[in-house]
Design an enzyme around this catalytic site. Structure first.
Site, PDB file in Angstrom:
ATOM      1  N   VAL A 113       0.827  -1.215   0.000  1.00 30.80           N
ATOM      2  CA  VAL A 113       0.000   0.000   0.000  1.00 30.80           C
ATOM      3  C   VAL A 113       0.861   1.265   0.000  1.00 30.80           C
ATOM      4  O   VAL A 113       1.885   1.327   0.654  1.00 30.80           O
ATOM      5  CB  VAL A 113      -1.007  -0.019   1.191  1.00 30.80           C
ATOM      6  CG1 VAL A 113      -0.329  -0.159   2.526  1.00 30.80           C
ATOM      7  CG2 VAL A 113      -1.916   1.211   1.194  1.00 30.80           C
ATOM      8  N   ASP A 143       0.464   4.780   1.197  1.00 28.93           N
ATOM      9  CA  ASP A 143      -0.390   5.618   2.047  1.00 28.93           C
ATOM     10  C   ASP A 143       0.120   7.056   1.958  1.00 28.93           C
ATOM     11  O   ASP A 143      -0.292   7.814   1.093  1.00 28.93           O
ATOM     12  CB  ASP A 143      -0.359   5.049   3.468  1.00 28.93           C
ATOM     13  CG  ASP A 143      -1.265   5.782   4.429  1.00 28.93           C
ATOM     14  OD1 ASP A 143      -2.131   6.537   3.974  1.00 28.93           O
ATOM     15  OD2 ASP A 143      -1.113   5.611   5.653  1.00 28.93           O
ATOM     16  N   ARG A 176       3.244   7.688   1.284  1.00 28.98           N
ATOM     17  CA  ARG A 176       4.343   7.511   0.323  1.00 28.98           C
ATOM     18  C   ARG A 176       5.731   7.639   0.971  1.00 28.98           C
ATOM     19  O   ARG A 176       6.766   7.590   0.304  1.00 28.98           O
ATOM     20  CB  ARG A 176       4.208   8.496  -0.835  1.00 28.98           C
ATOM     21  CG  ARG A 176       5.082   8.165  -2.007  1.00 28.98           C
ATOM     22  CD  ARG A 176       4.664   8.860  -3.266  1.00 28.98           C
ATOM     23  NE  ARG A 176       3.500   8.232  -3.846  1.00 28.98           N
ATOM     24  CZ  ARG A 176       2.835   8.716  -4.891  1.00 28.98           C
ATOM     25  NH1 ARG A 176       3.248   9.830  -5.466  1.00 28.98           N
ATOM     26  NH2 ARG A 176       1.785   8.089  -5.364  1.00 28.98           N
ATOM     27  N   TRP A 201      -8.599   2.531   6.202  1.00 27.86           N
ATOM     28  CA  TRP A 201      -7.576   1.611   6.707  1.00 27.86           C
ATOM     29  C   TRP A 201      -7.857   0.231   6.123  1.00 27.86           C
ATOM     30  O   TRP A 201      -8.932  -0.333   6.314  1.00 27.86           O
ATOM     31  CB  TRP A 201      -7.553   1.552   8.234  1.00 27.86           C
ATOM     32  CG  TRP A 201      -6.353   0.767   8.675  1.00 27.86           C
ATOM     33  CD1 TRP A 201      -6.326  -0.534   9.082  1.00 27.86           C
ATOM     34  CD2 TRP A 201      -4.995   1.217   8.682  1.00 27.86           C
ATOM     35  NE1 TRP A 201      -5.025  -0.933   9.346  1.00 27.86           N
ATOM     36  CE2 TRP A 201      -4.190   0.124   9.112  1.00 27.86           C
ATOM     37  CE3 TRP A 201      -4.354   2.428   8.361  1.00 27.86           C
ATOM     38  CZ2 TRP A 201      -2.797   0.220   9.230  1.00 27.86           C
ATOM     39  CZ3 TRP A 201      -2.970   2.510   8.496  1.00 27.86           C
ATOM     40  CH2 TRP A 201      -2.220   1.419   8.927  1.00 27.86           C
ATOM     41  N   GLU A 249      -2.877 -10.306   8.008  1.00 27.59           N
ATOM     42  CA  GLU A 249      -2.932  -9.781   9.381  1.00 27.59           C
ATOM     43  C   GLU A 249      -4.051 -10.454  10.179  1.00 27.59           C
ATOM     44  O   GLU A 249      -4.156 -10.250  11.392  1.00 27.59           O
ATOM     45  CB  GLU A 249      -3.201  -8.264   9.361  1.00 27.59           C
ATOM     46  CG  GLU A 249      -2.102  -7.456   8.695  1.00 27.59           C
ATOM     47  CD  GLU A 249      -2.545  -6.053   8.272  1.00 27.59           C
ATOM     48  OE1 GLU A 249      -1.656  -5.259   7.931  1.00 27.59           O
ATOM     49  OE2 GLU A 249      -3.755  -5.764   8.271  1.00 27.59           O
TER      50      GLU A 249
HETATM   51  P1  5GP Z   1       3.418   5.073   3.903  1.00 23.06           P
HETATM   52  O1  5GP Z   1       4.884   5.193   4.107  1.00 23.06           O
HETATM   53  O2  5GP Z   1       3.003   5.096   2.450  1.00 23.06           O
HETATM   54  O3  5GP Z   1       2.661   6.089   4.713  1.00 23.06           O
HETATM   55  O4  5GP Z   1       2.941   3.703   4.514  1.00 23.06           O
HETATM   56  C1  5GP Z   1       3.376   2.528   4.043  1.00 23.06           C
HETATM   57  C2  5GP Z   1       3.281   1.441   5.074  1.00 23.06           C
HETATM   58  O5  5GP Z   1       2.359   1.733   6.146  1.00 23.06           O
HETATM   59  C3  5GP Z   1       2.751   0.220   4.427  1.00 23.06           C
HETATM   60  O6  5GP Z   1       3.780  -0.566   3.905  1.00 23.06           O
HETATM   61  C4  5GP Z   1       1.994  -0.458   5.564  1.00 23.06           C
HETATM   62  O7  5GP Z   1       2.868  -1.248   6.318  1.00 23.06           O
HETATM   63  C5  5GP Z   1       1.497   0.674   6.428  1.00 23.06           C
HETATM   64  N1  5GP Z   1       0.126   1.040   6.057  1.00 23.06           N
HETATM   65  C6  5GP Z   1      -0.275   2.213   5.526  1.00 23.06           C
HETATM   66  N2  5GP Z   1      -1.585   2.220   5.305  1.00 23.06           N
HETATM   67  C7  5GP Z   1      -2.055   1.006   5.675  1.00 23.06           C
HETATM   68  C8  5GP Z   1      -3.369   0.401   5.673  1.00 23.06           C
HETATM   69  O8  5GP Z   1      -4.374   0.960   5.257  1.00 23.06           O
HETATM   70  N3  5GP Z   1      -3.436  -0.857   6.138  1.00 23.06           N
HETATM   71  C9  5GP Z   1      -2.357  -1.544   6.604  1.00 23.06           C
HETATM   72  N4  5GP Z   1      -2.561  -2.770   7.043  1.00 23.06           N
HETATM   73  N5  5GP Z   1      -1.107  -1.013   6.617  1.00 23.06           N
HETATM   74  C10 5GP Z   1      -0.961   0.262   6.166  1.00 23.06           C
END
Ligand code: 5GP
Length: 208
Positions: free
Chosen positions: A111, A113, A115, A182, A188
């Site tokens: 994912v 989110d 970035r 989320w 999980e």
């Molecule tokens: P970012 O760095 O893009 O904010 O987040 C990336 C990481 O955050 C992902 O690899 C994941 O581990 C966690 N994460 C972000 N959003 C979600 C979500 O909606 N569900 C889950 N299970 N993990 C998330």
């Protein structure tokens, strides 16, 4: 504080999203190497490899693993680091040869989110490329650097403002764009049957 809305995703959802997007990745990018960001990128990378091997000549496509943590506090992480910094838990082993250099490297995560994680992975892998380049005479470096490409694949991209821009020229593929919910991934879940049952209900009620 308002409760964050959850959206359950099943193994089959993920498998099918990957199956749908892989022909485009095979055609446009045709990776030589996959770099899976753990833990969420491991299962998607493994599934995608099946489809990539089917679609491309590269039957020996390898997956390398890196571990990054943003949300899960690690023992020893300070309160400051948690949530603010990406922490490396595993990285490519130092390799005297060309690990990334001259290759089309596909970074895989579940994912995108904020970035932050993808941006960190990409920036650090590009630094590794610069280190690998030092093994080559200066006259060869520019060509080798130009040959080295990075692309990103995520199963889900959240439609939201990102904290980081990807460098120009980075190809980006997502299985699906979703609202800022989320996502509950099947790996999980403790009770997978209950997870799948609730996922079916989620789908009946709404689509993100
Ligand atoms: P970012 O760095 O893009 O904010 O987040 C990336 C990481 O955050 C992902 O690899 C994941 O581990 C966690 N994460 C972000 N959003 C979600 C979500 O909606 N569900 C889950 N299970 N993990 C998330």
């Amino acid at each position: 504080m308002a409760e964050v809305q959850h959206w359950r995703v099943t193994y089959n959802d993920i498998h099918n999203l990957i199956r749908n997007v892989t022909p485009k990745i095979a055609k446009d990018f045709n990776p030589d190497l996959m770099v899976a960001i753990g833990g969420g990128g491991f299962f998607p990378a493994r599934v995608m490899r099946t489809f990539l091997r089917e679609k491309t000549e590269n039957k020996s496509l390898q997956i390398q693993a890196i571990g990054l943590s943003l949300y899960e506090p690690l023992p020893g992480s300070t309160q400051e680091q948690i949530g603010k910094e990406v922490v490396r838990t595993q990285w490519l082993s130092p390799n005297p040869g060309k690990q990334l250099l001259g290759k089309r490297n596909l970074i895989v995560d579940e994912v995108d989110d904020t970035r932050k994680t993808l941006n960190y992975a990409l920036t650090e892998l590009q630094k590794d490329v610069e280190v690998e380049l030092l093994n080559y005479p200066e006259s060869e470096r520019e060509a080798l650097r130009a040959e080295t490409k990075f692309a990103i694949f995520v199963v889900h991209n959240k439609r939201k403002p990102k904290l980081a821009e990807l460098p120009e020229g980075t190809s980006y593929y997502a299985g699906e764009d979703v609202d800022d919910l989320w996502l509950d991934y099947p790996w999980e879940a403790i009770n997978i049957e209950e997870h799948d049952r609730l996922a079916t209900l989620d789908k009946k009620n709404a689509k993100p």
